[in-house]
Each structure stands twice: as C-alpha cells, then as structure tokens.
Scaffold this active site. Sequence first.
Site, PDB file in Angstrom:
ATOM      1  N   SER A  72     -10.280  -1.030   6.853  1.00 59.28           N
ATOM      2  CA  SER A  72      -9.709  -0.438   5.845  1.00 59.28           C
ATOM      3  C   SER A  72      -9.048  -1.363   4.999  1.00 59.28           C
ATOM      4  O   SER A  72      -8.819  -2.249   3.628  1.00 59.28           O
ATOM      5  CB  SER A  72      -8.166   0.592   5.735  1.00 59.28           C
ATOM      6  OG  SER A  72      -9.048   2.021   5.882  1.00 59.28           O
TER       7      SER A  72
ATOM      8  N   LYS B 294       0.638  -1.228  -0.114  1.00 61.52           N
ATOM      9  CA  LYS B 294       0.267   0.396  -0.094  1.00 61.52           C
ATOM     10  C   LYS B 294       0.808   1.114  -0.179  1.00 61.52           C
ATOM     11  O   LYS B 294       1.893   1.045   1.102  1.00 61.52           O
ATOM     12  CB  LYS B 294      -1.067  -0.172   1.176  1.00 61.52           C
ATOM     13  CG  LYS B 294      -1.618   1.244   1.281  1.00 61.52           C
ATOM     14  CD  LYS B 294      -3.036   0.631   2.456  1.00 61.52           C
ATOM     15  CE  LYS B 294      -4.319   1.747   2.637  1.00 61.52           C
ATOM     16  NZ  LYS B 294      -4.952   1.197   3.946  1.00 61.52           N
TER      17      LYS B 294
ATOM     18  N   SER C  17      -9.734   1.901   2.593  1.00 61.13           N
ATOM     19  CA  SER C  17      -9.134   2.326   2.058  1.00 61.13           C
ATOM     20  C   SER C  17      -8.422   1.378   1.839  1.00 61.13           C
ATOM     21  O   SER C  17      -6.864   1.672   0.337  1.00 61.13           O
ATOM     22  CB  SER C  17      -7.994   3.536   3.455  1.00 61.13           C
ATOM     23  OG  SER C  17      -7.471   3.112   4.135  1.00 61.13           O
TER      24      SER C  17
END
Lengths: 99, 475, 488
Positions: free
Chosen positions: C176, C75, C152
Amino acid sequence: MKEELDLKTIKDAAHRLLFDMSEEEFLTLQSEFKVTLKQMKVLGEIEGIDEVAPMTFPIETKITYLREDVAEEPLSNEEVLSNVKEKQSGQIKLPKVVL
Amino acid sequence: MNNVIYEATIGLEIHVETKSNSKMFSSAPNVYGKKPNTSVLPIDLGMPGTLPTVNKKAVENAIKLSNALHMEIDHTLYFDRKNYFYSDLPKGYQITQNERPIGKNGYLLVKLDGKEVRVDIERLHMEEDTCKQLHYTDFTLLDYNRAGVPLCEIVTLPCIHDAKVARLYVEKIREICVYLDVSDGKMEEGSLRCDVNISIAPKGSEQFGTKVEIKNLNSTANVEKAIAYEIERQKSLIENGEKVRQETRRFDESKMETVLMRVKTDAVDYKYFSEPNILPISLSDKFIEDTISSSYELADVKFERYTQEFKVSEYDALTLLKNRSLALLFDETVETCSYYDLLIHFINGDVLTYVSGMNAIFNLSAKHLGELINLVGEKKISNAQARDIFKQIVKSDESPIDIVKKNDISQISDEATLLTLINRLLDENPTAIQDFKNGKGRAASFLVGQIMKETKGKANPALASKLLNEELKKR
Amino acid sequence: MSYLDLDILSIHKALLEGKTKPSLLCKEALERVKKDTNNAFELVNEEEALRLALKLDEEEVPFDNVFYGIPYVLKDNYSTKGIKTTASSNILNDFVPLYDASVYKLLKEAKAVMVAKASMDELAMGGTGTTSHIGTTYNPYDPKHERMIGGSSSGSAASVSASIVPFAIGSDTGDSVRKPASYAGLVGFKPTWGLISRYGLFSYAPSLDTVAYFTRGVDDARLLLNLLVKHDLNDATSLDVTLEDDESKDEAKNITLLVFKDLDVNLKDEVTKNVYHNLLCKLKEQGITIKEVTFGHDLLAAIYPTYNVISFAEATSNNANLDGVKFGPRPEGKTYQEVMMNARTEGFSNLIKRRFVIGSYVLYKENQKTLFLRAKKVRRKIVERLNELLADADGFISLAAPSIAPKFFEATDKLSDAYVINDNYLAIANFSGGPSITLPIGLKDKMPFAVNVTAKTFDDLKLLRIAKVIEKTTGMKGLSYPEVNKYE
C-alpha cells in the site's frame, strides 16, 4: 473443500457479518470465491504443505513484557459518549436487547 | 422403563472476575460500582487503532489460581480471538486463550459426607469481560466500565454426577479465590459466575444424553437446586417418551425451576484464530515460581494447621475459615497469644457477631486481641469483662492491659477469699439455702448474683459458682 | 521554486539559515492542499497546523532536529485526538478519535506540522486509490486523470508527488505504500515489521500491517526511520531492537542482490524493462553482485491468494468493531441487530464487504484447515524460501510494478502471471516482515516507474544504503510532478 459456493451460503456468510449486498454484488462475490477457492486448492498441492506449521507473526519471537498493573486516568463520561448518537443517563442506548 | 437408573453428567464453567487495579488488556481502572462509563479508555469502546497490552497482575492471578487447582502452567502466553457479534461486545471479538490456556489438567477435591470426591478441571484461561447491559422495558443501556475487566474461566470435565458435588465444587472455587485474594468471589454481584452443562443417560451408558445449559446462577445454593430440578425435568421427559432438547435455560428463583431461554440451533461458530496483536509472551520460571510462592495460604492449609498445630476442633476451625479476614486475624493473634481455644471461640463468637453487625471492615489490632485473650487465659478477667473491654478496643486504640489498669478491673480467683465471702452470704441468707434444698434453681443464681455484687463483678464466675455449690451441699 | 519542492534536509537547512519560517512553509503547504486537484485529502488541518507553525516561528530552529517545522500529511487511518479520522469509510463518518497514534505523537514531539489527513482506499483495503468514500484519488503525473496513483495510501502518495509536502505517512499491508510510490515517482519505504509502533494505526491485518511512508529521497527515508523506530509498550508487537549496519555508508562493495528469474520473466514492457536492466548493469559496474536465482513459480504465484486469505480474515475481525453503536453513523433499527446491520450495510462499500465475506468464510471451523490455516502454512513456506535465498545475499530486486501506473479502465488479465505474480509479489515483504523499498528509476510517457528492493528483517539500514547507491545511479532523487509551477 467446495470449489464453488451457492448464493445461499454466500448470503448467509454476509448476513452473519451483519450486512447485506445487492444481488449483483453477490454474483460478483460468487465469482471471486471461485477464483480464491481454486487458488487455495492449488496451494494444497504444494508438497508437504500439511506438515508445515502455520505462521502467524512475521517475526517469530517471544516478548517478555507484561504491563504493570497501574490504572490510567480514564476518559470522562462526556468523552466516552462524544461519538455516540443515541445516549441516555451517561450510557449508550440501544433498542431493548432480548435475552 | 421405571427400573432404569439415570445418571447425570455435569460440567461447570466458572467465570471469575479477578482483582487488579487496571483491566485485562486496557489500563482503565478495574472498579466495581462506579458511575456508568467513567472507567473506560478508548480500547474498551473498541475504538479503531487501539491495541491490547497484557496486565501482569491478571497473569499473576491466573497463575495463582492454576496452581491452587493443581494445574500445569504454560510458560508462554498465547491469545486468540473469539469472533461474534453481540450488543455487549465492543470489538466484535473477545480476546481469550483458546488453543493454549495458561492452566490445564487440574483437579479439586471436595468433601461429600466425609468422603473426598475428585473434580477434574480441564482448563483455566484468561479473557476479558464484556460491557454491562441494563435492560428496561423499551430499551437497553450500555455501561462499559465492566468491558475489559480480567476474567479467568475455569472449565471442568463433564465428570460431576451429583448436584451437591457441583455446589461444593463452586463453593471450593469461591473459597480458593477469596483466600488467594484474586477475586472477591461474589456471585450476587457477578464477580463469580457459573454456567452448568447437564445431561442425563442411563447409568453405565457409553453415550451422553443431550446437553442442556443453565446460565447465570447467582448463588451456590441455586447451583445445587437448579441441577437437582434439571435432573428431574430431564428424567421425566425421557420417561414420558419425550426428547431432551439442546437448549439454554436459566434458574427462576421464585418458581424454583429452570426456564427456557433459547433453543440452540447450530452451535455458533466463533471463528477462533490467533490474536495477531499480541506476540507470544514468555514467562520466566522465576516469575512463575515467585508468583506461586507469594500466594496466600489456602483455607485447607490453614485448617490442617489449626487442627494439628493448635489442636482446635474441626468445627471451630471450619467456622473460623468461613471468613477469611477473621482467619487472618486469628493467624496474626496467635503470634502473641497461645490460648488457641479461647481465641478461636472469642473470634467465632464476639468478634464475628460484631463484624456481622457492623457489616464492615473493623479496626481491631491483633496485638490488642492477643492481650485481651491472654488476660482471660490467665484468669485475670472474666469472659464478661473481656466482652466489655472488646467493645472498647474496637472503638479506640487503647490496649486492654491499660483499660484493665485504668478501671481497676480484675478477677478474684483466690479460693480462700471467695470461701469467706460465700459463707458470710450463706449465713446472711438462710431462706436462700432453704429454697436451694427445695430444688429452686433460682436460689443459686441469686447467690451468685450477690457474690458478683459484693465483688463488684470481679469474682471469677465459674470458680465462684463451683465453690458456692460445694458450700450449699455442706449446709 | 518553493522549499516544499525540496527534501526534508534541504528545507531544514533553509530554516536554519533563516531563508524561510515554519509558518511560511505551513501556509504554503495549506495553500497547495486547498488547490489540490487530485482529491488527495480527507481533511485540512488548517487551524491547528497554523497555530503550531506560528509558535514554532518564535523559537530558534534546532540544528539537531530536521523535522522542526516541516509540513507533512498523515494517512487518514491514524488516530488523531480531536481531529476527525474516517479511514475514508462512511462507517466512520464524523468519527473523532479520543487519542493520538504513537506515530503522530512522535511527529508532534519532533515539531513536524501535520497540514492534512490524506484520503485512502477505504479502510486501507484496496490498491487502486478508487475506493475512498470521497471518490478517486488521482495521479499528479497524469493531469488528464486517466491513470491510477494506486493505493491504499493514495492521498499520501499524491501529496508528496504533487509537491504539497516533502513527506507523508502511509501504511503498508500488501504494498500500500510501495506500489503507489512506484506510480507516483517517490521513495516508498516499509521498514521491518515491529520496529515502528502500530498503536493508533487502524488495523487492516495486524500480522502484515506496517507503518510506511513516502519521501523524495533515500536520505529522508532514513531520517524518518531514525525518528519513528521506537519500542512502544502500547503495542504488544513492538520490538525493542537497535538497528545496526556495520558497513560504511554508500559502500556498494560486498553487496549481493538477487534477481528472481521466474519473477522477471513475466516483465513484458520493453521500455521499463530496459531501464531496469540498464540499472542492473550499472550496479554491477559499481561492484554490486547481481545473482540470478529461481524462486519457484508456484510459490511466487501463491503470494497473492495467500495474502488475500490471511489479510481478509484478519480484516473481517478487526473491523467487527464498526457497528454504529459506539461511534460512526447510527441508523434506525427495531433491534440492536437491525441497528448494526443497517450501519454496516450502509457504511461499507461493496469491495470491502466482499473481502469481509471471503475473510469470514475462510475462518469457518470447517474451512480453517483448507483455507485459513493452509494460507498461514503457505506463508511460512514462502518466507522460508525467501530466507533460504537471502542467506547468501543482501536483498532481491525487481521492478516494483509491471509498468507505469495503469489506466482506470485498462483491462488486466487477472489470471495471468504478470498480474498474479508481478502485480502482487510485494506482499512477500509483509509475509516475512522484512524491510522493502521502492524508488523511481525512470519515466515512460512522462509517468514514473520504479524498482523495489527487499531485504532481510532488521537489515533496514543496509537496505537504505543499497537504495542510496541506486538513487545515485539513477540520479532521480527529489523527483516530483514537474508542473509544480502551477501552484505559484
């Protein structure tokens, strides 16, 4: 506690955080505030909530570790400034800061 | 109106940059005077993802200071965030201890005109320094070497009523920092910074007046001067029917007055909250005890020891204690030398002069200094000889005893030998005797000079001059 | 078929048997990254990944390191030295970090190959996958791009789901990882807070932030746990704990799972609900005790606002470092305030700003008692209630989301219990710090949906054991977007 915030308060809050938004966004934010503040008011009605200790960490433990006082090799001046757009004499440059 | 007696109420906030190899929450070197932005790690620039780790040495320094200030020491460390935006603040917040300072409820006693005055200290907490700003005409440059340097902030209660006491308090704090070796305490370099809060109100009044803050005072003398000026300024404002504004001022040294920096509107809301990146840190009793017991001796304790144990005068002791490295030299030298008065005078005189002249750390072994003073004490050499030898031993590591032997330095303290010489000289210099009788002081010095010349400087000067005077009176 | 469609252990086996090479895996993964149609990536780490993989080719594949040569995606909120990292925010455009996150370091040391950095909701704030500065990330299961992947950790989820890599690192502050895992048919695991170092993870809300990840199966989740759990002196919230699980693996006996009646009562989607209920029955048949209890509606409804207040408050402070002075775009300005103001006004999207304002407001001195501190008190109340119920149980189970991935413009009643509670309850594991796992149990309209199980802190291994039982029961291990053929 206020349940509804006027735009002036909201704008001031944004400006204190050093950013601006469009008028439309402020209105959206105003309605979001309304929801949040209402929800928080409801939470205040949970029985005995004021007597509860605030929880900061999910795991409430104490550590004992303190870092030994040994200096690490610092970044080079070039590295320090590698992401800096405005620089001079190995330093970051800003418009004159008025005291 | 003129009969109203005003009383000032003063509170002091002192920031001390403490000594360590690395910074408060960062492993970057804690150094002063390096090239800009060369003692920096990503966390000092507030780079995303960096996390703070607490420096053991910084905690030890805070514990030592808290202990010296008679404070209660918290056995758990908690940190908080103080949130605000400023050009010198890399993260947009400063990690500090708001809710639970490591030290609280302490005091210091300072001596004003022989009387002890107590200054109550509310709290001592650890935090991190900001980056350094250099202001030029059109722009400002930022140097992050200072960002993250460990600080202890020491906050008094608003309990001081006298500019002199304020100054003495700051001097005392500085002395404690220096003696504990937790900071070099240099106000001019910013390693000890003092902010003053001051208000005045009619004496006996329950309410405080409006508080004015004076920032960045760079010497203890200026602390006193700024407060004295400010008291007068506020008094005359009130007496002229004006109001004291809540504002921040600074001291202008050239004008010897405080000048306005900014008017405080609403107090800044720092939005303090618990630092979520540092779990509470438990300090063991042993760690705290060990830290305290490893603290260096404070000047006050040394003073007691010097005057009680070594019977030196208070004046001499105080003079010596103004310089910690010389006090440490004294402490080491008394291990091998028990002529305390001679030693302290020599250190306060010759050694101090030498050190000040050098303006640097010097290389003098306590062992050699002890030998030297012992020679003087045993009357084997004169003060003048000792001074000469001192100049040699600070340059080489030769021992005074060796120097004395090698150069055949000795002192004639035998009365009979000296008397024979004196009487011979008197016989050879009748004019000098006449001059002496006529009250010419120079005659005696001339004769002493002759004695020294004849003995190649080895005559004990004090004894020689005493004997000469006696002999002169006989003629 | 490609090895990239398999799980870590299978790829490792193929490497050991010489059926493939690190460089082949890497090249193929890079190909797939480049052909990505879901807008999942911020950056392709092509050169470095290839260089590393080719070097790995030269050495013998170690039998005791399953991560050797395995491509993965990170990420974009993990610090990678020398590799641009933006957290999908304009305020960090062109930002090149100067140090490596601990997680990245551990993966590097294990010789896993990072092929790309994944797009995400800006600064990890958001749960839709729509707020990245490079635009919306799509759900590989929905080629029409009508449905969310969630966030996210949107790009991380998409990259595993689309068979680009066998695992991807995300981060989980509210849900997330675990929510997008539900929408993308993946195992999404958030271990106990404090077990995996956060050093180098861009903070959103440190008291909730957890390193979490996506895999194609429970075994892989366990492998990653073994690799990443390590006490880190760079993180003053990292805990020195050895995880234990005294039961033998795959043992369903002596396991009690709770079902919160007042949570499940809001489940309205008949298809997903039936599959879920069937699963519960099957679990019972295998010896798992399912116990229905009431959590307390008000406390369940409190999770969402409490999460908002705490996370926004921490976020507003954590992101105060983003001011255009030390890094990031530096706009013009006559004063330093103007420079910062322009940087922040231009650098943050509106959603972020609105959250910051709320987060800042709740921290005002006059508001702390009724807002920020109150939320922290409610947090304790919720955690205490959870611990009370879990005292006699091993975890609680529910559908990870009310249904399959919602459509982008689907209207949701944001005041309904279905939304306030069931779409947001996963944050309870961030409140308590406990381990929490999402894993797929079925498909509806070719879109996956999942259950979530949350356990007591440090019961990570036990939770994985429970998850393994569920995985076996559903037979949905190794699920990924079925049309992987299109890559070939």
